[in-house]
Motif scaffolding. Sequence first.
Motif, PDB file in Angstrom:
ATOM      1  N   VAL A  61       4.880 -63.481  21.570  1.00 50.44           N
ATOM      2  CA  VAL A  61       5.732 -63.140  20.634  1.00 50.44           C
ATOM      3  C   VAL A  61       6.975 -64.070  20.832  1.00 50.44           C
ATOM      4  O   VAL A  61       8.171 -63.954  20.297  1.00 50.44           O
ATOM      5  CB  VAL A  61       5.860 -61.498  21.539  1.00 50.44           C
TER       6      VAL A  61
ATOM      7  N   SER B  74       7.812 -66.325  22.353  1.00 52.03           N
ATOM      8  CA  SER B  74       7.743 -68.306  21.406  1.00 52.03           C
ATOM      9  C   SER B  74       8.033 -67.873  20.312  1.00 52.03           C
ATOM     10  O   SER B  74       8.501 -68.874  19.603  1.00 52.03           O
ATOM     11  CB  SER B  74       6.456 -68.615  21.955  1.00 52.03           C
ATOM     12  N   ARG B  75       7.258 -66.613  19.229  1.00 51.02           N
ATOM     13  CA  ARG B  75       7.382 -66.696  18.358  1.00 51.02           C
ATOM     14  C   ARG B  75       9.149 -66.681  18.265  1.00 51.02           C
ATOM     15  O   ARG B  75       9.907 -67.430  16.936  1.00 51.02           O
ATOM     16  CB  ARG B  75       7.017 -65.601  17.178  1.00 51.02           C
TER      17      ARG B  75
ATOM     18  N   GLY C  54      10.330 -70.197  17.676  1.00 48.52           N
ATOM     19  CA  GLY C  54       9.737 -69.876  16.059  1.00 48.52           C
ATOM     20  C   GLY C  54       7.957 -71.334  15.682  1.00 48.52           C
ATOM     21  O   GLY C  54       7.646 -70.672  14.615  1.00 48.52           O
ATOM     22  N   THR C  55       7.352 -69.953  17.125  1.00 48.66           N
ATOM     23  CA  THR C  55       6.091 -70.943  17.161  1.00 48.66           C
ATOM     24  C   THR C  55       5.119 -70.321  15.840  1.00 48.66           C
ATOM     25  O   THR C  55       5.521 -68.644  16.257  1.00 48.66           O
ATOM     26  CB  THR C  55       6.062 -71.080  18.450  1.00 48.66           C
ATOM     27  N   ARG C  56       4.463 -70.506  15.099  1.00 51.31           N
ATOM     28  CA  ARG C  56       3.794 -69.789  14.384  1.00 51.31           C
ATOM     29  C   ARG C  56       2.789 -70.161  14.885  1.00 51.31           C
ATOM     30  O   ARG C  56       1.477 -70.605  15.571  1.00 51.31           O
ATOM     31  CB  ARG C  56       3.826 -69.876  13.012  1.00 51.31           C
TER      32      ARG C  56
ATOM     33  N   TRP D  46      -3.582 -64.460  16.159  1.00 52.63           N
ATOM     34  CA  TRP D  46      -3.198 -63.021  16.542  1.00 52.63           C
ATOM     35  C   TRP D  46      -4.399 -62.369  17.077  1.00 52.63           C
ATOM     36  O   TRP D  46      -4.145 -61.484  18.177  1.00 52.63           O
ATOM     37  CB  TRP D  46      -2.551 -62.259  15.618  1.00 52.63           C
TER      38      TRP D  46
END
Length: 105
Positions: free
Chosen positions: A74, A76-77, A81-83, A89
């Motif tokens: 989370v 990192s996202r 902006g890591t997807r 998930w």
Amino acid sequence: MNGAPFLLALAAVLDVAANALLKKSDGFRHRLPGVLALVLVLGAFGLLGLALRSVPLATAYATWGAVGLVLTAVLSRVLDGTRLTPTAWAGLALIALCVLVLHTH
């Protein structure tokens, strides 16, 4: 009920924060984030040690790891902006589910 689950969650949060600071330190080129990361890691291990008074090692470490993985994903996202793919998930959800099962036995 004792405070071990809270201690484990806090230990994981400190560990994730330490890792974020370690990245920010750029290999200790920026000393302040690096030193803060070391302090947070010590705090995380101290809290883990306190939790081990009433939680088995395997359960405590699995909990710490699972919370750390999910929070890191989370964070990192949010920060980078890591997807992650839906499959990634789902994998994180399975890890969390496994830890929940471990806590019931």
